[in-house]
Design a protein around this motif. Structure first.
Motif, PDB file in Angstrom:
ATOM      1  N   ASP A   1       0.826  -1.212   0.000  1.00  0.00           N
ATOM      2  CA  ASP A   1       0.000   0.000   0.000  1.00  0.00           C
ATOM      3  C   ASP A   1       0.857   1.257   0.000  1.00  0.00           C
ATOM      4  OD1 ASP A   1       0.930  -0.114   2.575  1.00  0.00           O
ATOM      5  OD2 ASP A   1      -1.056  -0.076   3.531  1.00  0.00           O
TER       6      ASP A   1
ATOM      7  N   VAL B   1      -1.704  -0.929  -3.998  1.00  0.00           N
ATOM      8  CA  VAL B   1      -3.073  -0.422  -3.809  1.00  0.00           C
ATOM      9  C   VAL B   1      -3.088   1.032  -4.256  1.00  0.00           C
ATOM     10  CG1 VAL B   1      -4.914   0.050  -2.148  1.00  0.00           C
ATOM     11  CG2 VAL B   1      -3.455  -1.970  -1.844  1.00  0.00           C
TER      12      VAL B   1
ATOM     13  N   ASP C   1      -6.138   2.707  -4.922  1.00  0.00           N
ATOM     14  CA  ASP C   1      -7.369   3.361  -4.456  1.00  0.00           C
ATOM     15  C   ASP C   1      -8.191   2.330  -3.680  1.00  0.00           C
ATOM     16  OD1 ASP C   1      -9.175   5.344  -4.044  1.00  0.00           O
ATOM     17  OD2 ASP C   1      -9.838   5.517  -6.132  1.00  0.00           O
ATOM     18  N   SER C   2      -9.173   2.809  -2.978  1.00  0.00           N
ATOM     19  CA  SER C   2     -10.097   1.885  -2.307  1.00  0.00           C
ATOM     20  C   SER C   2     -11.409   2.609  -2.045  1.00  0.00           C
ATOM     21  CB  SER C   2      -9.506   1.377  -0.988  1.00  0.00           C
ATOM     22  OG  SER C   2      -9.377   2.428  -0.062  1.00  0.00           O
ATOM     23  N   ASP C   3     -12.462   1.841  -1.893  1.00  0.00           N
ATOM     24  CA  ASP C   3     -13.737   2.397  -1.438  1.00  0.00           C
ATOM     25  C   ASP C   3     -14.261   1.455  -0.361  1.00  0.00           C
ATOM     26  OD1 ASP C   3     -15.021   0.225  -2.639  1.00  0.00           O
ATOM     27  OD2 ASP C   3     -15.589   1.332  -4.436  1.00  0.00           O
TER      28      ASP C   3
ATOM     29  N   GLU D   1     -14.140  -2.229  -1.943  1.00  0.00           N
ATOM     30  CA  GLU D   1     -13.033  -2.867  -2.671  1.00  0.00           C
ATOM     31  C   GLU D   1     -11.714  -2.110  -2.531  1.00  0.00           C
ATOM     32  OE1 GLU D   1     -14.651  -5.034  -6.632  1.00  0.00           O
ATOM     33  OE2 GLU D   1     -14.928  -2.854  -6.617  1.00  0.00           O
ATOM     34  N   TYR D   2     -10.624  -2.877  -2.723  1.00  0.00           N
ATOM     35  CA  TYR D   2      -9.302  -2.295  -2.955  1.00  0.00           C
ATOM     36  C   TYR D   2      -9.050  -2.368  -4.457  1.00  0.00           C
ATOM     37  CZ  TYR D   2      -8.601  -3.463   2.003  1.00  0.00           C
ATOM     38  OH  TYR D   2      -8.718  -3.576   3.359  1.00  0.00           O
ATOM     39  N   PHE D   3      -8.435  -1.301  -5.016  1.00  0.00           N
ATOM     40  CA  PHE D   3      -8.071  -1.297  -6.429  1.00  0.00           C
ATOM     41  C   PHE D   3      -6.554  -1.320  -6.511  1.00  0.00           C
ATOM     42  CE2 PHE D   3     -12.122   0.803  -5.836  1.00  0.00           C
ATOM     43  CZ  PHE D   3     -12.941   0.066  -6.685  1.00  0.00           C
ATOM     44  N   LEU D   4      -6.048  -2.287  -7.262  1.00  0.00           N
ATOM     45  CA  LEU D   4      -4.601  -2.497  -7.286  1.00  0.00           C
ATOM     46  C   LEU D   4      -4.068  -2.487  -8.711  1.00  0.00           C
ATOM     47  CD1 LEU D   4      -5.930  -4.870  -5.122  1.00  0.00           C
ATOM     48  CD2 LEU D   4      -3.560  -4.745  -4.415  1.00  0.00           C
TER      49      LEU D   4
ATOM     50  N   ALA E   1      -9.264  -5.623  -8.922  1.00  0.00           N
ATOM     51  CA  ALA E   1      -9.956  -5.184  -7.708  1.00  0.00           C
ATOM     52  C   ALA E   1     -10.193  -6.385  -6.803  1.00  0.00           C
ATOM     53  CB  ALA E   1     -11.292  -4.533  -8.071  1.00  0.00           C
TER      54      ALA E   1
ATOM     55  N   ARG F   1     -13.106  -6.080   0.009  1.00  0.00           N
ATOM     56  CA  ARG F   1     -12.480  -5.852   1.312  1.00  0.00           C
ATOM     57  C   ARG F   1     -12.861  -6.918   2.333  1.00  0.00           C
ATOM     58  NH1 ARG F   1     -11.179   0.181   1.922  1.00  0.00           N
ATOM     59  NH2 ARG F   1     -10.614  -0.451   4.020  1.00  0.00           N
TER      60      ARG F   1
ATOM     61  N   SER G   1      -6.877  -3.984   6.037  1.00  0.00           N
ATOM     62  CA  SER G   1      -5.760  -3.796   5.107  1.00  0.00           C
ATOM     63  C   SER G   1      -5.324  -5.155   4.577  1.00  0.00           C
ATOM     64  CB  SER G   1      -4.587  -3.130   5.830  1.00  0.00           C
ATOM     65  OG  SER G   1      -3.426  -3.184   5.015  1.00  0.00           O
TER      66      SER G   1
END
Ligand code: SF4
Length: 360
Positions: free
Chosen positions: A22, A35, A37-39, A42-45, A53, A56, A61
């Motif tokens: 991260d 990583v 971004d995240s919402d 989801e985590y976007f990698l 994606a 979560r 984390s």
């Protein structure tokens, strides 16, 4: 329970292994995925295999986790969870025994994932002790040996604890197992009784006891590190002292003897009332066996025994053995001074036993 599999979406054409980072400064390997971004869902990698994606779940984390992402299956398996001491590779679901209490009943088919597991081992945290289980891992002995040796070549800090039924070691393995890389490997092998017929009955295989003793002879000559394991059952508890004598006489080379309480899952779930031994009421045979082994300097451990259910004299033998992702505690455990050191209960253990828990 801690989620070991998360939903994932990726446009990659094949499954891939990656390690989650991260922070850009932590990226040190081409298999690291960052990583970006995240919402809340989801985590976007982004990594070598493109953008993807991962759901979560209830994780805070994934940083440091090693994932096997399967685009077609829409899932990411957390092969190694960062900071966990309970990371285990399930290398096959096939087995050539049919133990009466098997927690992971075998399947006929095998999906070979050794290549992915090898990649994952190279990405594991420093000084990891990686569990390997099945099914029976040594049904794929050559692949298993290669996994150990290739990992050791690049990551000599990594060790393995391998659960095996001990049916497949022969004199031909001795030279290979004498190599220094196998000093980082502990074989966890079960023996349920000194009497061949009882052991064979428990594992559902004729001549298994005899074959096991042949394997032990090869392992001993190879200088292998062996943890002997005995699951407590209604059928073997009375003969535990006899087993202890057998171990001290014939298997003195083992590193330790783990006496294990039964897990209410797999075959044991439907046979619980026939197989389970309430050790709170039947500790005498266990104590006699422990004393006999310890007198001959064989270390003993009590796995899956909540500490408050073990007589004080033997309590220090009961570590927090249940993996974190499948461990639960009783409501009363909240006020217990020994909770950190205690195994607690399996997530699937009958709640009725939780009622009588008395915090220490
Ligand atoms: S009260 Fe709970 S945490 Fe404490 S020893 Fe018993 S089972 Fe373990």
């Amino acid at each position: 329970m801690i989620p070991l599999v998360l939903p994932a979406t990726s446009e990659a054409r094949r499954p891939f292994v990656c390690r989650v980072r991260d922070n850009l400064e932590d990226v040190s390997d081409e298999a690291d995925a960052l990583v970006i971004d995240s919402d809340p869902a989801e985590y976007f990698l982004s990594g070598r295999d493109g953008a993807f994606a991962v759901g979560r779940g209830d994780t805070t984390s994934l940083a440091g986790d090693v994932l096997l992402v399967d685009p077609d299956g829409g899932r990411a398996e957390r092969i190694f969870r960062h900071g966990s001491r309970h990371n285990t590779l399930l290398v096959t679901e096939r087995c050539d025994q049919l133990c009466v209490m098997c927690s992971q009943p075998p399947k006929k088919t095998h999906v070979d994932r050794f290549t992915y597991f090898e990649e994952a081992c190279l990405l594991s945290a420093p000084d990891s002790l990686i569990g390997i289980s099945g099914g029976e891992p040594t049904l794929y002995k050559q692949e298993l040996f290669r996994l150990i040796e290739r990992t050791a070549e690049f990551r000599p800090d990594v060790g393995f604890h391998i659960l095996s039924n001990g049916q497949h070691f022969t004199a031909d393995d001795i030279d290979r197992l004498r190599q220094p890389v196998y000093g980082n490997v502990i074989w966890g092998i079960p023996l349920y009784a000194a009497t061949p017929s009882l052991h064979d009955e428990i594992v559902g295989k004729t001549e298994a006891h005899a074959r096991l003793l042949d394997s032990f002879a090869s392992l001993m000559r190879a200088g292998a590190r062996v943890e002997l394991r005995t699951v407590l059952l209604s059928t073997n508890v009375a003969s535990l002292p006899q087993l202890a004598q057998f171990i001290t006489r014939h298997l003195g080379f083992i590193e330790c003897w783990s006496i294990m309480q039964l897990e209410n899952i797999g075959f044991a779930k439907n046979r619980w009332s026939n197989l389970y031994v309430d050790h709170r009421r039947h500790f005498e045979e266990i104590a006699t066996a422990i004393d006999a082994a310890q007198m001959r300097h064989i270390p003993v451990r009590l796995f899956n025994f909540p500490r408050c259910t073990v007589p004080a004299h033997y309590r220090d033998l009961a570590p927090a053995s249940i993996s974190d992702w499948k461990r639960k505690y009783a409501p009363a455990c909240g006020g217990c001074t020994e909770r950190e050191a205690c195994a607690g209960f399996f997530e699937w253990h009958p709640d009725v036993d939780l009622v009588g828990v008395t915090p220490l």
